[in-house]
Design a protein around this motif. Sequence first.
Motif, PDB file in Angstrom:
ATOM      1  N   GLY A   1       0.821  -1.193   0.000  1.00 10.11           N
ATOM      2  CA  GLY A   1       0.000   0.000   0.000  1.00 10.11           C
ATOM      3  C   GLY A   1       0.858   1.247   0.000  1.00 10.11           C
ATOM      4  N   ARG A   2       0.207   2.336  -0.258  1.00  6.29           N
ATOM      5  CA  ARG A   2       0.906   3.616  -0.299  1.00  6.29           C
ATOM      6  C   ARG A   2       1.256   4.072   1.113  1.00  6.29           C
ATOM      7  N   ARG A   3       2.502   4.458   1.305  1.00  8.20           N
ATOM      8  CA  ARG A   3       2.960   4.874   2.625  1.00  8.20           C
ATOM      9  C   ARG A   3       2.555   6.325   2.878  1.00  8.20           C
ATOM     10  N   VAL A   4       1.958   6.550   4.051  1.00  7.94           N
ATOM     11  CA  VAL A   4       1.548   7.900   4.431  1.00  7.94           C
ATOM     12  C   VAL A   4       2.621   8.511   5.325  1.00  7.94           C
ATOM     13  N   SER A   5       3.130   9.667   4.925  1.00 10.05           N
ATOM     14  CA  SER A   5       4.177  10.347   5.693  1.00 10.05           C
ATOM     15  C   SER A   5       3.591  11.605   6.333  1.00 10.05           C
ATOM     16  N   LEU A   6       3.629  11.647   7.654  1.00 10.13           N
ATOM     17  CA  LEU A   6       3.111  12.807   8.378  1.00 10.13           C
ATOM     18  C   LEU A   6       4.131  13.929   8.403  1.00 10.13           C
ATOM     19  N   THR A   7       3.652  15.156   8.346  1.00  8.43           N
ATOM     20  CA  THR A   7       4.541  16.300   8.470  1.00  8.43           C
ATOM     21  C   THR A   7       5.024  16.403   9.912  1.00  8.43           C
TER      22      THR A   7
END
Length: 215
Positions: A1-7
């Motif tokens: 799945g697409r990796r979500v990167s938090l600010t």
Amino acid sequence: GRRVSLTLHSRLVLVTTAVLILGGAGSYLILEAQHTFRDFSLGTRVWNALFMSVTARTAGFNTVDYSTTADSTNFVTILLMAVGGSPGSTAGGLKTTTVALIGLLAFARLRGDPVVSAWGRSVSNETVQRAAGLFVLGFATLTLGILLVSVLELGGAAEGGDQGGFLGHMFEVVSAFNTVGLSTGVTPGLSPGGKVLTVLLMFVGRVGPLTMATA
């Protein structure tokens, strides 16, 4: 799945909020175990502690009477009210990111690191300086407000440890400045000068000390 990167901003908000909620709730569970929580079941204690921890930073609702809680409990509530919510919300207070950045700044200076960073990401000097400015302005306003209310309401008399004493009035000032809405019950008994000062604190707290200073 697409990796979500938090600010970095999102991480600071989420981590600081979690620490405040869990830390506040844990404190309430311990401090009120022999007071208002004494006759509650474990589940009721946990839910009330969590509710108190969250509402102190934003909503101002209460499930317990703060005039009956321990002084230590009310002091924890004062600290939570002072921090407040997160940027972008309607909550008052210094904001979670401001307090987090001040903590990171202190940690960086203790390590001798000229750059403030978290999770491998650096924070711009402008952002850190702005947070420091907001913290100092907020702290100074609260300190002055507490002093003035103490002079107006308590005079030179030494008050006991009851909720109407120094802590109760400090609670009132912090709640007003951070537009929380909680009280230990001293509001109706404030002098006209004390009530006017409380209104001014709410106005400055809502508009923001930085905006007021700029104006």
